[in-house]
Design an enzyme around this catalytic site. Sequence first.
Site, short mmCIF file in Angstrom:
data_model
loop_
_atom_site.label_atom_id
_atom_site.label_comp_id
_atom_site.label_asym_id
_atom_site.label_seq_id
_atom_site.Cartn_x
_atom_site.Cartn_y
_atom_site.Cartn_z
N HIS A 38 0.83 -1.21 0.00
CA HIS A 38 0.00 0.00 0.00
C HIS A 38 0.86 1.26 0.00
O HIS A 38 2.04 1.22 0.38
CB HIS A 38 -0.88 0.02 1.26
N GLU A 107 -6.41 -0.74 -5.90
CA GLU A 107 -7.36 0.04 -5.11
C GLU A 107 -7.05 1.53 -5.32
O GLU A 107 -5.89 1.93 -5.33
CB GLU A 107 -7.23 -0.28 -3.62
N ASN A 110 -4.48 3.42 -3.10
CA ASN A 110 -3.04 3.37 -3.34
C ASN A 110 -2.64 3.93 -4.69
O ASN A 110 -1.58 4.53 -4.83
CB ASN A 110 -2.57 1.92 -3.25
N SER A 173 -12.47 -11.15 -6.84
CA SER A 173 -13.60 -10.77 -5.98
C SER A 173 -14.93 -10.94 -6.70
O SER A 173 -15.97 -10.63 -6.13
CB SER A 173 -13.45 -9.31 -5.53
N GLY A 174 -14.91 -11.41 -7.95
CA GLY A 174 -16.13 -11.57 -8.72
C GLY A 174 -15.90 -12.48 -9.91
O GLY A 174 -14.82 -13.05 -10.09
#
Length: 321
Positions: A38, A107, A110, A173-174
């Site tokens: 991060h 994300e 970051n 995540s999907g």
Amino acid sequence: MTRFGYTMMTEQAGPRELVDHVVGAEEAGFDFSVISDHTFPWLDSQGHSPYAWSVLGAAAQATTRIPLMTYVTCPSFRYHPVVVAQKAATLQLLSEGRFRLGLGSGENLNEHVTGEGWPTARVRLERLEEAVGIIRALFAGEYVTRHGRHFDVTAARLWDLPDRPPPIGIAASGPRSSALAGRLADLLVAVEPRRDLTENFDRHGGTGKPRIGQLPICYDPDRAAAVARAHDQFRWSLNGWKVNPELPLPASFAQATAHLGPEEVADSIPCGDDPGAVVEAADAFRRAGFTDLALVQIGGAHQAPFLDWARTTLLPALRAA
């Protein structure tokens, strides 16, 4: 599940402490380790965000057995894929073959620092797919020249290559990201115990490959203290991964979770010193088809007692289960 790992959380400890923690995790008997990558913590109360790749280099020298892994690096915004490939090859050499390269689509928290804006999830996955292709070609020892939709590479080559390139994991995540992982990755990375992710990974080529999950816990003999700490530092995780990649700053995460109380967090995160609660939470990942699970101990200053508890109590309980 057969393997249990330790998470170096760069958001909650400084670089020297993180190296000490992974040395302790090796001594405690963890099977592998992972590290977050991060530029910001999720919440101001976490208070840290050192450069993960420097920490990994130090960890590779300070440890002898425990595998290392990014969980995860985004190779398509603040890092160019050529740079990620060079870093990963170097880590594999430094660690003598103990490194795995976990990659994800990023994300906003970051990646916003480059000032390029934050595209849709579809575009982020396109960028990730193109980046993985570049990294694979460089791992093969090729001179790489590509002019793709998102990246330009001109006569790039890695001059220090390990005999065995780092295995590549892709975070899912999907359905789109788990399908991409099945097609392109050597292993699946996820933070939720969802069977739909592992099944879609299988359908797209992931059958027989490792699947690594991640579970936050908050060990403390004083359960009330554990609940308070989990709420203070980890309530952001309850947003879910449709929301978290979009938020740009720690203040955004604080605002998005202002309505959550301590017991709501404790309903999702095992808190206290009952190994049975962690075993039960871990079992959800096993039932969802995960082979490996990385544990997160919440609180940078609370790693030493956790590692002692893990060695004497938690890891034996998890392995017995």
